[in-house]
Design an enzyme around this catalytic site. Structure first.
Site, PDB file in Angstrom:
ATOM      1  N   GLY A 239       0.775  -1.238   0.000  1.00 15.23           N
ATOM      2  CA  GLY A 239       0.000   0.000   0.000  1.00 15.23           C
ATOM      3  C   GLY A 239       0.802   1.282   0.000  1.00 15.23           C
ATOM      4  N   CYS A 355     -16.950   2.172 -26.347  1.00 17.39           N
ATOM      5  CA  CYS A 355     -18.304   2.724 -26.333  1.00 17.39           C
ATOM      6  C   CYS A 355     -18.861   2.860 -24.921  1.00 17.39           C
ATOM      7  CB  CYS A 355     -19.217   1.854 -27.185  1.00 17.39           C
ATOM      8  SG  CYS A 355     -18.603   1.682 -28.847  1.00 17.39           S
TER       9      CYS A 355
HETATM   10  C1  LIG Z   1      -3.029  -5.449  -3.440  1.00 14.92           C
HETATM   11  C2  LIG Z   1      -2.368  -5.985  -2.249  1.00 14.92           C
HETATM   12  C3  LIG Z   1      -1.057  -5.610  -1.942  1.00 14.92           C
HETATM   13  C4  LIG Z   1      -0.266  -4.614  -2.751  1.00 14.92           C
HETATM   14  O1  LIG Z   1      -0.739  -3.321  -2.604  1.00 14.92           O
HETATM   15  P1  LIG Z   1       0.089  -2.125  -3.271  1.00 14.92           P
HETATM   16  O2  LIG Z   1      -0.716  -0.942  -3.041  1.00 14.92           O
HETATM   17  O3  LIG Z   1       0.197  -2.437  -4.711  1.00 14.92           O
HETATM   18  O4  LIG Z   1       1.403  -2.075  -2.594  1.00 14.92           O
HETATM   19  C5  LIG Z   1      -0.448  -6.189  -0.850  1.00 14.92           C
HETATM   20  N1  LIG Z   1      -1.117  -7.083  -0.087  1.00 14.92           N
HETATM   21  C6  LIG Z   1      -2.375  -7.466  -0.348  1.00 14.92           C
HETATM   22  C7  LIG Z   1      -3.029  -8.453   0.523  1.00 14.92           C
HETATM   23  C8  LIG Z   1      -3.048  -6.920  -1.426  1.00 14.92           C
HETATM   24  O5  LIG Z   1      -4.306  -7.280  -1.675  1.00 14.92           O
END
Ligand SMILES: *Cc1c(COP(=O)(O)O)cnc(C)c1O
Length: 425
Positions: A239, A355
């Site tokens: 994240g 579209c």
């Molecule tokens: C999507 C996801 C990530 C990665 O998130 P990023 O924002 O791309 O770093 C990590 N862990 C889990 C469980 C996820 O679903």
């Protein structure tokens, strides 16, 4: 930070002019910089070195095998969320012990596949899934390690579709339930419930939500330990932010400054799952102008890439900076984002051929004058770009190109009309 910049009045990816790639593979096309992937991967490893974490690159952000191999060669493990991603990780030569498998809806088939592969950890999202995992592990007499995904109820202040750590989302279980789940399931032996998984959402452009989530996770781990459970891992998820507008994402060291002191000396194997922060700025989508359509207040720039090629603007109203690959000299700039203001820019919506009214790549922008066949780069498209493509409107998917220094290679060919029909023949 990335390796896309204007030199000699045109956009380069590392040492390759983007026009050369477009001439070679056509448009639309994804173009990635290997050095940028590695730069961001290294930044995380270095910033968090004191915790000696297992860094599991989140495959879902950019899943091409060649990208996976690039990162595996640098030492990465993988965060997978489906059987297909597991197959990719293994095909890329991943060390199975460095694979974590998350997702709220794992099928029996996927669970068997992951046990066959002897992955490091399952990240379990509910009691029902845990019961199923235990039953499968028992039937196979397999040793399985799992972490329980806990929803720490913190607000990552991101789009509601990508916010996963608040109470009302479908992910994980809350702190109270987590303790009960350990009481109920934490004392059998087929699945060793040995850790906690936190992933609060994405992109999280501030450090505070991580601190809150980790503090709550650590408090839970303390309680569990004093209840006699052996907890030896904490997965802090992914994240971390990326630069979409300007430089809005904290650097890896900023996250580390807050997170490392919390986790140091806690006798926990730390897992991290970065995706976007590694991939987003490592890719662009290159598209070509088809038509310019005058329409009152602002013009529509109709390009050959649409929402089936890059869904984020339509799905999340995500902002991607877009700029011509070879602008007239007075519009050459390495600045990005909403503040680029040069005399002579024109109001424009960059839209695709699909579209749907929601088919746009860049809305309400000011761009240099564009004409037919001019190339446009849609920046920061490396993460959640190619992986979210669809065949909507029976449009074949674009190719992916990987640049390394002064050379480039096609790492996924452009799909053909025959590819579109193959599974229906
Ligand atoms: C999507 C996801 C990530 C990665 O998130 P990023 O924002 O791309 O770093 C990590 N862990 C889990 C469980 C996820 O679903």
């Amino acid at each position: 930070m990335d390796h896309f910049s204007y030199r000699n009045n045109e956009l380069f990816c590392e040492d390759v002019p983007v026009t050369r790639i477009a001439d070679n593979v056509g448009t639309p096309a994804y173009v990635y910089s290997a050095a940028t992937f590695l730069h961001h991967y290294d930044a995380v490893t270095k910033a968090f070195a004191a915790l000696d974490p297992v860094i599991c690159y989140s495959i879902k952000s950019c899943a091409n095998l060649h990208i996976c191999r690039l990162l595996r060669d640098r030492g990465a493990g993988f965060d997978v969320v489906s059987g297909g991603e597991l197959v990719r990780a293994l095909e890329a030569g991943a060390d199975p012990a460095k694979i974590v498998f998350a997702g709220v809806g794992k099928t029996d088939e996927e669970i068997h596949g992951a046990i066959d592969a002897e992955i490091g950890w399952f990240n379990v999202e509910s009691e029902a899934e845990l019961e199923n995992l235990i039953a499968i592990a028992e039937s196979r007499r397999a040793a399985v390690r799992a972490a329980l995904r806990v929803n720490p109820d913190v607000d990552p202040k991101t789009h509601r579709y990508t916010s996963t750590g608040k109470k009302e989302t479908k992910f994980g279980v809350d702190l109270e339930r987590a303790r009960r789940a350990f009481e109920t399931y934490g004392r059998q032996n087929s699945v060793q419930l040995c850790g906690i998984h936190l992933h609060i959402g994405s992109p999280v452009n501030t450090v505070a939500p991580y601190v809150q989530a980790i503090e709550k996770g650590l408090a839970l781990i303390n309680e569990l330990r004093s209840d006699g459970f052996k907890i030896d891992m904490l997965d802090i998820g992914g994240g971390f932010g990326a630069h979409y507008k300007a430089a809005e994402a904290p650097a890896a060291v900023k996250y580390a400054e807050a997170i490392v002191p919390l986790l140091k000396g806690k006798d926990l194997q730390i897992i991290m799952e970065p995706g976007r922060s590694i991939a987003a700025n490592a890719g662009i989508l290159v598209t070509k102008t088809l038509y310019l359509k005058k329409s009152g207040e602002r013009d529509f720039l109709i390009v050959d890439a649409g929402m089936n090629d890059l869904l984020r603007p339509s799905l999340y109203e995500a902002y991607h900076f877009a700029w011509p690959v070879k602008p007239p000299p007075e519009f050459v700039t390495n600045e990005r984002g909403e503040n680029v203001s040069l005399p002579g820019l024109l109001p424009m919506d960059v839209v695709g051929p699909v579209c749907e009214s929601g088919d746009f790549l860049a809305k309400d922008r000011r761009l240099p004058p564009m004409k037919r066949d001019d190339l446009l780069a849609v920046f920061s498209s490396g993460a959640y770009g190619m992986v979210m493509t669809s065949h909507y409107n029976s449009r074949p998917n674009p190719p992916e190109v990987l640049v390394e220094g002064d050379s480039f290679r096609i790492i996924r060919r452009r799909e053909t009309y025959e590819d579109l029909l193959a599974a229906e023949r």
